[in-house]
Design an enzyme around this catalytic site. Structure first.
Site, PDB file in Angstrom:
ATOM      1  N   SER A 195       0.892  -1.217  -0.076  1.00  0.00           N
ATOM      2  CA  SER A 195       0.062  -0.036  -0.053  1.00  0.00           C
ATOM      3  C   SER A 195       0.739   1.258  -0.010  1.00  0.00           C
ATOM      4  O   SER A 195       1.517   1.522  -0.936  1.00  0.00           O
ATOM      5  CB  SER A 195      -0.893  -0.130   1.189  1.00  0.00           C
ATOM      6  OG  SER A 195      -2.037   0.894   1.046  1.00  0.00           O
ATOM      7  N   ASP A 290     -10.211  -3.805  -4.749  1.00  0.00           N
ATOM      8  CA  ASP A 290      -9.393  -2.728  -4.059  1.00  0.00           C
ATOM      9  C   ASP A 290      -9.422  -1.262  -5.183  1.00  0.00           C
ATOM     10  O   ASP A 290      -9.295  -1.392  -6.354  1.00  0.00           O
ATOM     11  CB  ASP A 290      -7.752  -3.313  -4.074  1.00  0.00           C
ATOM     12  CG  ASP A 290      -7.050  -2.257  -3.493  1.00  0.00           C
ATOM     13  OD1 ASP A 290      -7.254  -1.203  -3.299  1.00  0.00           O
ATOM     14  OD2 ASP A 290      -5.750  -2.512  -3.447  1.00  0.00           O
ATOM     15  N   HIS A 320      -7.911  -5.176  -0.498  1.00  0.00           N
ATOM     16  CA  HIS A 320      -6.929  -4.290  -0.161  1.00  0.00           C
ATOM     17  C   HIS A 320      -6.419  -4.912   1.153  1.00  0.00           C
ATOM     18  O   HIS A 320      -7.168  -5.113   2.021  1.00  0.00           O
ATOM     19  CB  HIS A 320      -7.223  -2.931  -0.382  1.00  0.00           C
ATOM     20  CG  HIS A 320      -5.908  -2.020   0.223  1.00  0.00           C
ATOM     21  ND1 HIS A 320      -5.092  -1.717  -0.699  1.00  0.00           N
ATOM     22  CD2 HIS A 320      -5.385  -1.433   1.344  1.00  0.00           C
ATOM     23  CE1 HIS A 320      -4.105  -0.845  -0.208  1.00  0.00           C
ATOM     24  NE2 HIS A 320      -4.244  -0.760   1.134  1.00  0.00           N
TER      25      HIS A 320
END
Length: 348
Positions: A195, A290, A320
């Site tokens: 991320s 996501d 995610h």
């Protein structure tokens, strides 16, 4: 860390739910979710249902403090037992803004000159820590057979852009300069993260290559943020209901890169760099459900167009943050194991 009783109770509930027969888990989770031609994995759908029931969110109404605390406790809910046969050593990394804390993970039986992954945790540059990603670092170290140096970069809003990006560069410089002390081969140092950490890994790879000198030999980018300047279709498709929301993304970006930050700056939006040629090979893992999916895949495509060797792997049924859910079900671990195997091959 002392685990509060409510967290221990929630962890028991989660473990109990995943131990139920598949039919019962399906009944709890509800009818299969299909979107954009993809079917959400039962493992993912069940944890989302449990999170909704417990009113869990990445960003909490109380703001930064409660949101950080919630992420720290989340590892006890979904990370699973501590992965053994991995030793840890605390490291200090000198930087232009004081010393950065880091943890060096070494799997049992590893030789004196192994590969190294310099790892940056996720959390939107605002939340998350080495501790919240301890299970991820241990898993990657053990499965890939490499050392992992997990870095505690500075967080926003106390330290806004480009503080985290500068810390990431200091960390990769340290890894090369102190390779012998760390027990690693300076020719086998990779950079990676998930991320926001994937964003930092991509950024540091670019900066290291463009300035000359030691560079990472591989990038491990898990559902990375790569372009803060625009909204791609996946952000609308999965704006709510799949852990990371579009509103969360605004909240993170506004804390890390508030006005007047130029969000087209490649140190924030690596996809927008003028030249992606000459970068190290990359594994880019994305999740089907996501909001960041499309920008991660756009980065993989841009790297490939620039002549960089890229393995793009969409996990079409996952959400995610899948690397943080190693302790529940099997799909999250399966997807993260694939990334670890790519790292093993790159640094073997």
């Amino acid at each position: 860390m002392t685990i509060p009783l409510p967290v221990r109770i929630q962890a028991a509930v989660v473990r109990g739910a995943y131990a139920l027969p598949e039919g019962v888990r399906r009944a709890i989770a509800g009818a299969p979710v299909v979107r954009d031609g993809q079917t959400l994995a039962l493992d993912a759908q069940l944890i989302l249902k449990l999170q909704r029931l417990s009113k869990s969110h990445l960003v909490l109404p109380g703001g930064v403090g409660p949101s950080r605390a919630a992420m720290e406790y989340a590892r006890f809910l979904v990370g699973g037992p501590v992965i053994g046969a991995v030793t840890v050593r605390e490291i200090g990394i000198p930087s232009g803004n004081g010393e950065l804390a880091a943890t060096l993970y070494t799997p049992a039986g590893l030789g004196e000159s192994s590969g190294l992954l310099v790892f940056f945790h996720g959390g939107g540059w605002v939340i998350g820590s080495r501790a919240s990603h301890d299970h991820v670092s241990r898993f990657l170290a053990k499965r890939a057979g490499v050392r992992v140096l997990s870095v505690e970069y500075r967080l926003a809003p106390e330290h806004v852009f480009p503080a985290a990006a500068d810390d990431a560069l200091a960390a990769i410089d340290f890894a090369h300069a102190k390779a012998g002390d760390l027990g690693v081969d300076p020719e086998r140092i990779a950079v990676g993260g998930d991320s926001a950490g994937g964003n930092l890994a991509a950024v540091v790879a670019q900066r290291a290559v463009r300035r000359g000198g030691p560079t990472p030999v591989f990038q491990l980018l898990l559902y990375p943020a790569t372009d803060a300047s625009t909204r791609r279709p996946s952000r609308k498709l999965f704006a709510d209901g799949f852990l990371l929301t579009s509103d969360d993304m605004d909240w993170f970006a506004d804390h890390y890169a508030p006005e007047p930050v130029d969000r087209t700056d490649p140190r924030l939006s690596p996809l927008l760099a003028e030249d992606l040629g000459g970068l190290p090979p990359a594994y880019v893992g994305t999740a089907g459900f996501d909001p960041l999916r499309d920008e991660g895949e756009a980065y993989a495509a841009a790297l490939r167009a620039a002549g960089v060797a890229v393995e793009l792997s969409r996990q079409p049924d996952l959400i995610h943050g899948y690397a943080s859910y190693l302790g529940i079900g099997h799909r999250f671990r399966e997807a993260t194991a694939e990334a670890a195997e790519a790292l093993r091959k790159a640094l073997g």
